[in-house]
Scaffold this motif. Structure first.
Motif, PDB file in Angstrom:
ATOM      1  N   VAL A 188       2.681  37.887  57.269  1.00  0.00           N
ATOM      2  CA  VAL A 188       2.588  36.285  57.236  1.00  0.00           C
ATOM      3  C   VAL A 188       2.209  36.035  55.819  1.00  0.00           C
ATOM      4  N   ARG A 189       2.997  35.161  55.386  1.00  0.00           N
ATOM      5  CA  ARG A 189       2.946  34.601  53.859  1.00  0.00           C
ATOM      6  C   ARG A 189       2.843  33.163  53.966  1.00  0.00           C
ATOM      7  N   LEU A 190       2.422  32.461  53.090  1.00  0.00           N
ATOM      8  CA  LEU A 190       2.561  30.973  53.052  1.00  0.00           C
ATOM      9  C   LEU A 190       3.580  30.305  52.166  1.00  0.00           C
ATOM     10  N   ARG A 191       3.951  29.217  52.668  1.00  0.00           N
ATOM     11  CA  ARG A 191       4.989  28.524  51.763  1.00  0.00           C
ATOM     12  C   ARG A 191       4.542  26.831  51.871  1.00  0.00           C
ATOM     13  N   PRO A 192       5.115  26.012  50.866  1.00  0.00           N
ATOM     14  CA  PRO A 192       4.653  24.874  50.873  1.00  0.00           C
ATOM     15  C   PRO A 192       5.350  24.015  52.064  1.00  0.00           C
ATOM     16  N   PHE A 193       4.598  23.019  52.613  1.00  0.00           N
ATOM     17  CA  PHE A 193       5.084  21.961  53.628  1.00  0.00           C
ATOM     18  C   PHE A 193       4.896  20.835  53.395  1.00  0.00           C
ATOM     19  N   PRO A 194       5.691  19.832  53.579  1.00  0.00           N
ATOM     20  CA  PRO A 194       5.689  18.406  53.229  1.00  0.00           C
ATOM     21  C   PRO A 194       4.481  17.659  54.048  1.00  0.00           C
ATOM     22  N   LEU A 195       3.272  17.520  53.608  1.00  0.00           N
ATOM     23  CA  LEU A 195       2.206  17.068  54.262  1.00  0.00           C
ATOM     24  C   LEU A 195       2.272  15.656  54.687  1.00  0.00           C
ATOM     25  N   GLU A 196       3.330  14.769  53.891  1.00  0.00           N
ATOM     26  CA  GLU A 196       3.632  13.483  54.229  1.00  0.00           C
ATOM     27  C   GLU A 196       4.120  13.390  55.479  1.00  0.00           C
ATOM     28  N   ARG A 197       4.385  14.377  56.163  1.00  0.00           N
ATOM     29  CA  ARG A 197       4.934  14.264  57.449  1.00  0.00           C
ATOM     30  C   ARG A 197       3.981  13.823  58.654  1.00  0.00           C
ATOM     31  N   LEU A 198       2.564  14.189  57.866  1.00  0.00           N
ATOM     32  CA  LEU A 198       1.328  14.281  58.824  1.00  0.00           C
ATOM     33  C   LEU A 198       0.486  12.871  58.636  1.00  0.00           C
ATOM     34  N   ARG A 199       1.460  11.890  57.777  1.00  0.00           N
ATOM     35  CA  ARG A 199       0.884  10.588  57.644  1.00  0.00           C
ATOM     36  C   ARG A 199       0.247   9.973  58.928  1.00  0.00           C
ATOM     37  N   GLY A 200      -1.034   9.519  59.154  1.00  0.00           N
ATOM     38  CA  GLY A 200      -1.465   8.731  60.137  1.00  0.00           C
ATOM     39  C   GLY A 200      -2.576   9.461  60.657  1.00  0.00           C
ATOM     40  N   VAL A 201      -2.707  10.634  60.386  1.00  0.00           N
ATOM     41  CA  VAL A 201      -3.938  11.378  60.698  1.00  0.00           C
ATOM     42  C   VAL A 201      -5.329  11.164  60.368  1.00  0.00           C
ATOM     43  N   ARG A 202      -6.255  11.417  60.845  1.00  0.00           N
ATOM     44  CA  ARG A 202      -7.532  10.957  60.463  1.00  0.00           C
ATOM     45  C   ARG A 202      -8.322  12.091  59.444  1.00  0.00           C
ATOM     46  N   LEU A 203      -8.108  13.365  59.720  1.00  0.00           N
ATOM     47  CA  LEU A 203      -8.538  14.710  58.897  1.00  0.00           C
ATOM     48  C   LEU A 203      -7.685  15.481  58.994  1.00  0.00           C
ATOM     49  N   LEU A 204      -7.475  16.178  57.640  1.00  0.00           N
ATOM     50  CA  LEU A 204      -6.638  17.282  57.223  1.00  0.00           C
ATOM     51  C   LEU A 204      -7.569  18.378  56.745  1.00  0.00           C
ATOM     52  N   ARG A 205      -7.343  19.712  57.325  1.00  0.00           N
ATOM     53  CA  ARG A 205      -8.247  20.817  56.875  1.00  0.00           C
ATOM     54  C   ARG A 205      -7.381  21.662  55.909  1.00  0.00           C
ATOM     55  N   LEU A 206      -7.929  22.181  55.036  1.00  0.00           N
ATOM     56  CA  LEU A 206      -7.212  23.084  54.202  1.00  0.00           C
ATOM     57  C   LEU A 206      -7.988  24.227  53.625  1.00  0.00           C
ATOM     58  N   SER A 207      -7.443  25.551  53.588  1.00  0.00           N
ATOM     59  CA  SER A 207      -8.198  26.510  52.956  1.00  0.00           C
ATOM     60  C   SER A 207      -7.894  26.519  51.326  1.00  0.00           C
ATOM     61  N   GLU A 208      -8.467  27.223  50.411  1.00  0.00           N
ATOM     62  CA  GLU A 208      -8.278  27.414  49.190  1.00  0.00           C
ATOM     63  C   GLU A 208      -6.881  27.713  48.817  1.00  0.00           C
ATOM     64  N   GLU A 209      -6.430  29.186  49.455  1.00  0.00           N
ATOM     65  CA  GLU A 209      -4.980  29.502  49.400  1.00  0.00           C
ATOM     66  C   GLU A 209      -4.160  28.410  49.673  1.00  0.00           C
ATOM     67  N   GLU A 210      -4.324  27.823  50.850  1.00  0.00           N
ATOM     68  CA  GLU A 210      -3.366  26.569  51.054  1.00  0.00           C
ATOM     69  C   GLU A 210      -3.156  25.711  50.141  1.00  0.00           C
ATOM     70  N   CYS A 211      -4.209  25.188  49.506  1.00  0.00           N
ATOM     71  CA  CYS A 211      -4.299  24.316  48.323  1.00  0.00           C
ATOM     72  C   CYS A 211      -3.397  24.845  47.252  1.00  0.00           C
ATOM     73  N   GLY A 212      -3.435  25.959  46.892  1.00  0.00           N
ATOM     74  CA  GLY A 212      -3.108  26.624  45.811  1.00  0.00           C
ATOM     75  C   GLY A 212      -1.238  26.538  46.045  1.00  0.00           C
ATOM     76  N   VAL A 213      -0.977  27.156  47.240  1.00  0.00           N
ATOM     77  CA  VAL A 213       0.624  27.093  47.728  1.00  0.00           C
ATOM     78  C   VAL A 213       0.963  25.535  47.612  1.00  0.00           C
ATOM     79  N   LEU A 214       0.344  24.839  47.980  1.00  0.00           N
ATOM     80  CA  LEU A 214       0.803  23.340  47.925  1.00  0.00           C
ATOM     81  C   LEU A 214       0.800  22.784  46.376  1.00  0.00           C
ATOM     82  N   GLY A 215       0.281  23.546  45.427  1.00  0.00           N
ATOM     83  CA  GLY A 215       0.585  23.305  43.909  1.00  0.00           C
ATOM     84  C   GLY A 215      -0.493  22.612  43.401  1.00  0.00           C
ATOM     85  N   PHE A 216      -1.952  22.707  44.152  1.00  0.00           N
ATOM     86  CA  PHE A 216      -3.043  22.159  43.438  1.00  0.00           C
ATOM     87  C   PHE A 216      -3.695  23.125  42.864  1.00  0.00           C
TER      88      PHE A 216
END
Length: 326
Positions: A188-216
């Motif tokens: 398993v490897r991580l890749r970016p995902f367009p989180l804008e597709r999740l608009r309307g959710v109440r809560l989003l949970r992320l790990s530090e590794e996922e934050c980095g892959v998303l460009g933060f």
């Protein structure tokens, strides 16, 4: 059967906090809680874990770990998943954890999703060894207080998110499985995902590794920017602590754990506990403290085990003074 309709808050019953014998009036007021129905969707999996503490096979997946957090805190967790005919024992394990498995489909001729997880002091590596059939949108056409969507291997698509948004009072998403890809060996490897597709959710949970892959550059930056962009609460964890942004609040608390035996599912437990706190009280500081207290208990145990909900709530009250604004 789950109750209610539409997207209003569902209240089955009210009851005093289970800790009323231990806590003062402030705790009684804070934790006069709703009895929540929380749908927890994603693959229930078989985890083959290899760590410095040993090797074991256990139930896993977000319905297992986020579900046990919800159930341990006194609410109803309903797992929505698919397993193969070889996965019947997983339903028994969910039931032992207090998670309702009546909406888990057992599919003949299909494998149960299986992961191999190798944990070292430097992190972990994961392989997908088998994968079941993805979850259908109609499986999420359920009225509930909330839905916690936790794909681990692309089993929840955008139509499933839309179905949950139509029927649940609040929707939380852990996008880990939407961000994964595997090589020919199943690594398993991580890749970016367009989180804008999740608009309307109440809560989003992320790990530090996922934050980095998303460009933060950090979990803190991810929590801030994504909360602004998506208009939801963001719970982002790092080696230092956990960052929360939502409703105009910015909170942080250092992770405080003792002996660590098993970290598998810790993020799922934190997300489930935070969602419970948010729905019970609307108090983000308490919700963050509740999430960290639940994680502290989770990592001391090998494999999924039910938590002492009263102890978790007492620890959360003690952690409140450590929650900081930023």
């Amino acid at each position: 059967m789950l109750c209610g309709s539409g997207r209003e808050s569902r209240v089955l019953a009210t009851r005093p906090c289970a800790l009323s014998n231990y806590c003062g009036a402030s705790h009684w007021t804070r934790c006069l809680a709703f009895l929540l129905d929380v749908v927890v969707a994603g693959f229930v999996v078989v985890d083959e874990v290899v760590s410095p503490e040993g090797r074991w096979v256990s139930a896993g997946g977000v319905p297992t770990y986020a579900g046990l957090a919800v159930a341990s805190l006194g609410h109803r967790a309903l797992a929505v998943s698919n397993v193969g005919a070889d996965g019947g024992w997983l339903l028994e394990r969910l039931a032992a954890l207090g998670v309702d498995a009546s909406r888990v489909r057992v599919l003949a001729g299909r494998p149960t999703t299986r992961f191999r997880i190798e944990r070292t002091d430097g992190g972990r590596r994961m392989w997908v060894k088998a994968r079941c059939v993805e979850i259908a949108p109609e499986q999420l056409e359920l009225d509930a207080s909330a839905a916690y969507l936790g794909p681990v291997a692309w089993e929840i698509g955008e139509e499933c998110v839309s179905a949950a948004l139509r029927r649940a009072g609040a929707v939380a998403v852990d996008p880990q499985g939407l961000m994964r890809e595997v090589d020919q060996e199943g690594l398993v490897r991580l890749r970016p995902f367009p989180l804008e597709r999740l608009r309307g959710v109440r809560l989003l949970r992320l790990s530090e590794e996922e934050c980095g892959v998303l460009g933060f550059g950090s979990a803190r930056e991810a929590a801030l920017r994504l909360s602004e962009r998506l208009g939801c609460d963001v719970l982002a964890s790092s080696i230092e602590g956990v960052w929360v942004c939502g409703g105009g609040e910015r909170l942080w608390c250092r992770v405080r754990v003792g002996r660590v035996v098993d970290t598998v599912g810790a993020g799922d437990v934190s997300g489930g506990a935070y969602l419970v706190g948010l729905l019970e009280s609307g108090d983000r500081a308490y919700s963050l403290a509740l999430a960290l207290a639940a994680v502290s208990e989770r990592v001391r145990l090998r494999g999924p085990q039910r938590l002492d909900g009263g102890k978790v709530r007492r620890q959360a009250e003690e952690l409140l003074d450590a929650v900081e604004k930023w």
